[in-house]
Design a protein around this motif. Sequence first.
Motif, short mmCIF file in Angstrom:
data_model
loop_
_atom_site.label_atom_id
_atom_site.label_comp_id
_atom_site.label_asym_id
_atom_site.label_seq_id
_atom_site.Cartn_x
_atom_site.Cartn_y
_atom_site.Cartn_z
N LYS A 1 -11.07 1.67 -0.08
CA LYS A 1 -10.33 1.02 -1.18
C LYS A 1 -8.89 1.52 -1.26
N SER A 2 -8.75 2.85 -1.24
CA SER A 2 -7.39 3.40 -1.34
C SER A 2 -6.59 3.11 -0.08
N THR A 3 -7.28 3.06 1.03
CA THR A 3 -6.59 2.72 2.28
C THR A 3 -5.95 1.34 2.15
N LEU A 4 -6.72 0.41 1.64
CA LEU A 4 -6.20 -0.95 1.44
C LEU A 4 -5.00 -0.93 0.49
N ALA A 5 -5.14 -0.18 -0.59
CA ALA A 5 -4.05 -0.10 -1.58
C ALA A 5 -2.79 0.49 -0.94
N HIS A 6 -2.96 1.56 -0.16
CA HIS A 6 -1.81 2.20 0.49
C HIS A 6 -1.16 1.30 1.53
N VAL A 7 -1.96 0.56 2.24
CA VAL A 7 -1.40 -0.35 3.24
C VAL A 7 -0.56 -1.42 2.53
N LEU A 8 -1.05 -1.86 1.37
CA LEU A 8 -0.27 -2.85 0.62
C LEU A 8 1.08 -2.28 0.17
N ALA A 9 1.09 -0.98 -0.16
CA ALA A 9 2.33 -0.37 -0.65
C ALA A 9 3.23 0.11 0.48
N GLY A 10 2.66 0.20 1.70
CA GLY A 10 3.51 0.55 2.85
C GLY A 10 3.53 2.01 3.22
N ARG A 11 2.46 2.72 2.90
CA ARG A 11 2.37 4.14 3.24
C ARG A 11 2.36 4.32 4.75
N ASP A 12 3.11 5.35 5.21
CA ASP A 12 3.10 5.73 6.63
C ASP A 12 1.74 6.26 7.05
N GLY A 13 1.45 6.19 8.31
CA GLY A 13 0.24 6.85 8.83
C GLY A 13 -0.96 5.92 8.90
N TYR A 14 -0.80 4.71 8.45
CA TYR A 14 -1.89 3.74 8.56
C TYR A 14 -1.51 2.73 9.64
N ALA A 15 -2.31 2.67 10.69
CA ALA A 15 -1.97 1.75 11.77
C ALA A 15 -2.74 0.45 11.58
N VAL A 16 -1.98 -0.62 11.42
CA VAL A 16 -2.63 -1.94 11.32
C VAL A 16 -2.83 -2.43 12.75
N THR A 17 -4.07 -2.49 13.20
CA THR A 17 -4.34 -2.84 14.58
C THR A 17 -4.57 -4.33 14.76
N GLU A 18 -4.90 -5.00 13.66
CA GLU A 18 -5.16 -6.44 13.73
C GLU A 18 -4.96 -7.02 12.35
N GLY A 19 -4.63 -8.29 12.30
CA GLY A 19 -4.58 -8.98 11.02
C GLY A 19 -3.19 -9.10 10.44
N THR A 20 -3.09 -9.81 9.33
CA THR A 20 -1.79 -10.06 8.70
C THR A 20 -1.92 -9.96 7.18
N ILE A 21 -0.79 -9.67 6.55
CA ILE A 21 -0.74 -9.75 5.10
C ILE A 21 0.49 -10.56 4.72
N LEU A 22 0.27 -11.64 4.04
CA LEU A 22 1.39 -12.43 3.53
C LEU A 22 1.49 -12.21 2.04
N TYR A 23 2.71 -11.95 1.60
CA TYR A 23 2.96 -11.80 0.17
C TYR A 23 4.02 -12.83 -0.20
N ARG A 24 3.68 -13.74 -1.05
CA ARG A 24 4.56 -14.87 -1.39
C ARG A 24 5.12 -15.51 -0.13
N GLY A 25 4.24 -15.64 0.85
CA GLY A 25 4.62 -16.31 2.09
C GLY A 25 5.38 -15.44 3.08
N LYS A 26 5.73 -14.19 2.68
CA LYS A 26 6.47 -13.33 3.60
C LYS A 26 5.55 -12.29 4.22
N ASP A 27 5.97 -11.81 5.39
CA ASP A 27 5.18 -10.80 6.10
C ASP A 27 5.36 -9.45 5.41
N LEU A 28 4.36 -9.08 4.63
CA LEU A 28 4.47 -7.84 3.85
C LEU A 28 4.58 -6.62 4.75
N LEU A 29 3.83 -6.66 5.87
CA LEU A 29 3.78 -5.47 6.73
C LEU A 29 5.13 -5.16 7.38
N ALA A 30 6.03 -6.15 7.40
CA ALA A 30 7.33 -5.91 8.02
C ALA A 30 8.31 -5.28 7.04
#
Lengths: 256, 455
Positions: free
Chosen positions: A40-69
């Motif tokens: 759960k917290s991992t998901l929350a941190h990935v949404l906020a952009g914490r370092d150290g979490y490697a997204v190996t697959e998948g996408t997150i769009l926030y209001r149509g923009k690439d959140l992970l970028a």
Amino acid sequence: MLEIRNLHVTVNNRKILKGVNLSVKPGEVHSIMGPNGSGKSTLAHVLAGRDGYAVTEGTILYRGKDLLAMAPEERACEGVFLAFQYPVEIPGINGTYFLKAALNAIRKYHGQEELDAMDFLALVKQKMKLLDVDDRLLNRSVNEGFSGGEKKRNEIFQMAILQPSLAVLDETDSGLDIDALKVVAGGVNALRSPDRAIVVVTHYQRLLNYIVPDFVHVLVDGRIVKSGGKELALELESQGYAAVEAECRALAAASI
Amino acid sequence: MTTTLVSASQTRAAAGLARYLQRFAEAERAGTATSAAWLMPLRRAAMDRFAAVGFPTTRDEDWRFTNVSPIAQTEFRAAPTAPAPLPAEAIAPFLFPGLEGVRLVFVDGRFAPHLSSTGAAAGLVVRSLAEALTAERSVLQLHLGRYAEPQHDPFCALNTAFLEDGAYVSISAGTLLEDPIHLLYVSTAAGAPTMAHPRNLILTGENCQAAILEDYVSLGEGVHFTNSVTELVVGDNGVVSHYHLERENRQAFHISRLRSEQARSSTLTSHSVLLGGALVRRNMHPILAGEGGECLINGLFMPRGRQHMDNFMRVEHASPHCDSRQVFKGILDGQAHGVFHGRIIVHKDAQKTDAKQTNMNLLLSEEAQIDSKPQLEIYADDVKCTHGATIGQINEDAVFYLRSRGLSAAVARALLLFAFAGESLKRMKVAPVRRRLEQLVSEWLPQGNLLEGMD
Ligand SMILES: Nc1ncnc2c1ncn2[C@@H]1O[C@H](COP(=O)(O)OP(=O)(O)OP(=O)(O)O)[C@@H](O)[C@H]1O
Ligand SMILES: [Mg+2]
């Protein structure tokens, strides 16, 4: 508002999230529940952009923009807010100064004029009343020496000042007694609006009596294994996660 | 191979020593403008001491981490005795807003009356040491060179041998000085390497309250060498604060010593902020001589690039019931090297001593380096002495927390660094001094310019 597709996340070479899908529309409140260590917290941190979490697959769009970028501060300026499960103590940085700097950074990003000390103080006074926050806390260093409950309340207070579009609350209920819980829930509910969304991460159903979710998702071992309405939270409360896990295992076994 | 190297550097050091002996002989012959005859034995003894020991090397325990051979190998000259006077604008950038009190300015080691304002506060005598050598002879004979002992340190010997000018401050019993005294040491640093050996004597009587700021600056970018010694006497029940600010250019060699002597129930707070200089050694040697004294030694050092900053403490508890606190914070960047050497000596009669030492360091780069060394010598049995040192990096969890609220990574880092330094700055109680130091520190921090309106 938020579109998470097939999100896989690795931490220190360990797979934590294994294909999360979640779609949150403006105006909705979603709750993510799950046992300890389910991610759960991992998901929350990935949404906020914490370092150290490697997204190996998948996408997150926030209001149509690439959140992970986006850098963490860019996400904050775009309206993403994480209420931390474990807010960080920062000795030597005054709470009010910090909050004013943060609010003005966000305003500047949107081309708005910075708030002066007077206007900021008026805003602070108003939100302090809403969240029943003690002046003392604000004049201290950020979270330094705060009790667990004070830290959680301070997170929601910050949220009330910054007025995000997407708020992710990570176990904001832990450490709160029932009175504090009601106050905090009141603060969250005050933020609810047709153009905002809230994701409430929690272990227990308790908070959801006061922040009533539109959807409940159960996260087990890095996957959302079940989704439903608010009654799912009650079901989890009475039967425990073990029952859901067993049910899922049975389903998985049947599908092989 | 090794032997040739050693002997080569020994030869250079010997050449360095010979130069100082020659300069000393010249000064002795010329009988320099100020050389009160009574001072000659003191100077000569100090020169003999220096000739006997020479410059310290890293084989000396007290100099293990600081190599002074660049000082030994550079040929420094005293600045010309009658230079063109500096215009007042030259020192304007170094003045502290809100400090309206007494100011003594020294240019290349010599008192510059036209830039100074000695004012007239009741109970206070301030003048150049050069004048005081004759005008205040009986007091000086009693105190000058009595505290800072050349045998403790070759640089102190060198300072005493070349003693010529500096500040003389005497505050009579019961005086409460409102405004801090600003002692500004300006090196013109224009041409060939110059040296100055400022010598200060500060005497405060019983029940005095006073603040003194020593401030070292350079005008030009040239190499120069400042070797200062301050003897500070705090009378019974006095409350004195002393500030030392090093902000010379990045080529400067700066060796300084504060030797304080505290009488019964007195309080001394001494702050040092090291920002400038290429090679800096700050020696602090407080002696708690009377019962019930308190001494706070607060330090902030922020080397970056190739700067080297060494803080050398020797805190002596000579009487019972005294408290001492050393709190030193370092922020080190680039290839900087920092040293904290904290020696606490508790004499056998100094029962109920409470001595505490902490040294906290932040390393901002891989190549920055800190050597932190506590050293306790305790000859009494009923004492409390603690020490602790930490070396860490900037807290990345805190950086993320701040960024997650909308602050840029650069601002987040600058804020955290300023917060770290801020703990040292908060201990400085003289408001106009603290405020200016806060500014200087935030300007010195990487990205510190982002910290507008922080307080
Ligand atoms: N930095 C890390 N390195 C290795 N493993 C980690 C790291 N951070 C988290 N984990 C592991 O990832 C898993 C998921 O952690 P996470 O904090 O996301 O769980 P959670 O669902 O929030 O749990 P809780 O209910 O206890 O808050 C756990 O097994 C945890 O031990
Ligand atoms: Mg968690």
